[in-house]
Design a protein around this motif. Sequence first.
Motif, mmCIF file in Angstrom:
data_model
loop_
_atom_site.group_PDB
_atom_site.id
_atom_site.type_symbol
_atom_site.label_atom_id
_atom_site.label_comp_id
_atom_site.label_asym_id
_atom_site.label_seq_id
_atom_site.Cartn_x
_atom_site.Cartn_y
_atom_site.Cartn_z
ATOM 1 N N LYS A 38 33.962 39.169 42.911
ATOM 2 C CA LYS A 38 34.497 37.853 43.256
ATOM 3 C C LYS A 38 35.963 37.900 43.715
ATOM 4 O O LYS A 38 36.448 36.960 44.320
ATOM 5 C CB LYS A 38 34.430 36.927 42.039
ATOM 6 C CG LYS A 38 33.053 36.640 41.534
ATOM 7 C CD LYS A 38 33.170 35.735 40.312
ATOM 8 C CE LYS A 38 31.846 35.417 39.694
ATOM 9 N NZ LYS A 38 32.002 34.548 38.513
ATOM 10 N N GLY A 39 36.680 38.937 43.363
ATOM 11 C CA GLY A 39 38.125 39.025 43.588
ATOM 12 C C GLY A 39 38.714 39.671 42.346
ATOM 13 O O GLY A 39 38.070 40.480 41.700
ATOM 14 N N THR A 40 39.913 39.278 41.951
ATOM 15 C CA THR A 40 40.487 39.769 40.710
ATOM 16 C C THR A 40 40.211 38.726 39.639
ATOM 17 O O THR A 40 40.716 37.611 39.702
ATOM 18 C CB THR A 40 41.996 40.017 40.852
ATOM 19 O OG1 THR A 40 42.211 40.913 41.944
ATOM 20 C CG2 THR A 40 42.569 40.636 39.595
ATOM 21 N N ARG B 182 41.589 35.309 44.657
ATOM 22 C CA ARG B 182 40.901 35.903 45.813
ATOM 23 C C ARG B 182 41.698 35.486 47.037
ATOM 24 O O ARG B 182 41.772 34.297 47.359
ATOM 25 C CB ARG B 182 39.474 35.387 45.909
ATOM 26 C CG ARG B 182 38.721 35.997 47.052
ATOM 27 C CD ARG B 182 37.307 35.540 47.189
ATOM 28 N NE ARG B 182 36.978 34.409 46.331
ATOM 29 C CZ ARG B 182 35.751 34.045 46.042
ATOM 30 N NH1 ARG B 182 34.739 34.715 46.522
ATOM 31 N NH2 ARG B 182 35.523 33.003 45.278
#
Length: 122
Positions: free
Chosen positions: A77-79, A91
């Motif tokens: 999803k991102g961090t 993100r």
Amino acid sequence: MANNIMRLSLIGIVVLAAGCKTLDFYEQKKEEEGIRNTIDCQYQGERLVIRYGKDEVRVLLPSGERVDLYKIPSSPKGTLYSNGEFEFLTRGGRMTFGSQGNAGELTCKPYSTDDDPQPLFK
């Protein structure tokens, strides 16, 4: 003999004073580093303060409660940071925060001590 004792006492006082100055310097540097790693955010009309650490973030909620969130490795999803109850996701330039499944977008700016004269995180 009395002169030697006076000299040793004076040297001890000078060394002690220098040590205190060194501790003050390191405390000030630590606080400055913390400010650089902190952002001030709006979430659903309320203020959150978020401080980045190594593989974690600390979130100061509007109630004054501090929540520690830990980085989830290899998130597609991102961090993502989570503690099982709350999650913080970054993100690109977009950030969201909330309880899992009910997150909202954050509007953030760099933290400034002008907004808060008292230390937020201890």
